[in-house]
Write an enzyme that holds these catalytic residues in place. Sequence first.
Site, PDB file in Angstrom:
ATOM      1  N   HIS A  32       0.770  -1.227   0.023  1.00 20.18           N
ATOM      2  CA  HIS A  32       0.041  -0.088   0.089  1.00 20.18           C
ATOM      3  C   HIS A  32       0.955   0.914   0.062  1.00 20.18           C
ATOM      4  O   HIS A  32       1.589   1.331   0.932  1.00 20.18           O
ATOM      5  CB  HIS A  32      -0.941   0.064   1.299  1.00 20.18           C
ATOM      6  CG  HIS A  32      -1.959   1.043   1.265  1.00 20.18           C
ATOM      7  ND1 HIS A  32      -3.104   1.173   0.578  1.00 20.18           N
ATOM      8  CD2 HIS A  32      -1.763   2.317   1.892  1.00 20.18           C
ATOM      9  CE1 HIS A  32      -3.819   2.156   0.923  1.00 20.18           C
ATOM     10  NE2 HIS A  32      -3.022   2.980   1.820  1.00 20.18           N
ATOM     11  N   ASP A  34       0.775   5.531  -0.109  1.00 21.71           N
ATOM     12  CA  ASP A  34       0.051   6.597   0.307  1.00 21.71           C
ATOM     13  C   ASP A  34       0.626   7.639  -0.531  1.00 21.71           C
ATOM     14  O   ASP A  34       1.779   8.326  -0.131  1.00 21.71           O
ATOM     15  CB  ASP A  34       0.097   6.827   1.753  1.00 21.71           C
ATOM     16  CG  ASP A  34      -0.811   5.811   2.575  1.00 21.71           C
ATOM     17  OD1 ASP A  34      -1.796   5.528   2.131  1.00 21.71           O
ATOM     18  OD2 ASP A  34      -0.204   5.063   3.329  1.00 21.71           O
ATOM     19  N   MET A  36       0.285  11.687  -0.868  1.00 23.46           N
ATOM     20  CA  MET A  36      -0.326  12.822  -0.386  1.00 23.46           C
ATOM     21  C   MET A  36       0.399  14.122  -0.856  1.00 23.46           C
ATOM     22  O   MET A  36       1.615  14.298  -0.875  1.00 23.46           O
ATOM     23  CB  MET A  36       0.017  13.000   1.238  1.00 23.46           C
ATOM     24  CG  MET A  36      -0.562  11.601   1.909  1.00 23.46           C
ATOM     25  SD  MET A  36      -0.406  11.774   3.327  1.00 23.46           S
ATOM     26  CE  MET A  36      -0.664  10.106   4.196  1.00 23.46           C
ATOM     27  N   MET A 136     -11.784   4.659   5.056  1.00 21.06           N
ATOM     28  CA  MET A 136     -10.811   5.120   5.917  1.00 21.06           C
ATOM     29  C   MET A 136     -11.284   5.129   7.163  1.00 21.06           C
ATOM     30  O   MET A 136     -12.371   5.582   7.723  1.00 21.06           O
ATOM     31  CB  MET A 136     -10.586   6.660   5.403  1.00 21.06           C
ATOM     32  CG  MET A 136      -9.759   7.115   4.315  1.00 21.06           C
ATOM     33  SD  MET A 136      -8.229   5.988   4.066  1.00 21.06           S
ATOM     34  CE  MET A 136      -7.394   6.797   5.511  1.00 21.06           C
ATOM     35  N   GLY A 176      -5.168   2.860  11.423  1.00 16.62           N
ATOM     36  CA  GLY A 176      -5.540   2.392  12.876  1.00 16.62           C
ATOM     37  C   GLY A 176      -5.530   0.923  13.388  1.00 16.62           C
ATOM     38  O   GLY A 176      -6.058   0.599  14.297  1.00 16.62           O
TER      39      GLY A 176
END
Length: 220
Positions: A32, A34, A36, A136, A176
């Site tokens: 994965h 990310d 941003m 999310m 989380g």
Amino acid sequence: MVEIAPSILSADFARLGEEIASIERGGARLLHVDVMDGHFVPNITLGLPVVKSIRRATELPIDTHLMITEPGRYAEQFVDAGANMVSIHVEIDPHLHRTLSCIRKKGALAGVAINPATPLVALEEALPFADYILIMSVNPGFGGQKFIPTSLDKVRRLKRMIEDRGLRTRIEIDGGIDRNNIAEVAAAGAEIIVSGSAIFNESDPAQAVRTLREAAMQWA
Ligand code: DX5
Ligand code: ZN
């Protein structure tokens, strides 16, 4: 089948190749990544050149999570850079159908990501055009945040929505997740489970992947 998708956000970027090799040893089948841009979320990470380098460093499918404004402008370029999965946020793309179709046409899996406070109804019409939905379970932007418990019910409701429509859309969840809550998350219906800090903040990331997978299997 539950798949663990380690998020490199919490990896040591100066040793990215080694970090990826360690989660491969742990049996991860997905990576994965990310992305941003400092606009859609209050953090800046990495972009196309890094995805290209990762592509050369691993055979694992690359799952890019775009947390950027104008995702429609860049989605195809991420496929060209080597991404096998590209998710875009429902909150930021007014042309979801077009962007999802472009990703699929390029040969990658197309996903819709949705923030904790965005209702599922926002992506209802896009469901038939998406291969997966990314729920999310924290507000996007940073690793190491606390899981928002209402995400479990959201996953259950999404699962029902998918089944009611006779679709086969997969559910991914991100944020989380650790060894203590992964079984509950899997039981709710998530099939692709992203985990960053619970893997890369451990001294042995390979073992952390195995521990998570074993904990996820406990729900069955
Ligand atoms: C957050 C990212 C996540 C993040 C998860 O915006 O989308 O992928 O890396 O990290 P943990 O597992 O630490 O919450
Ligand atoms: Zn993510």
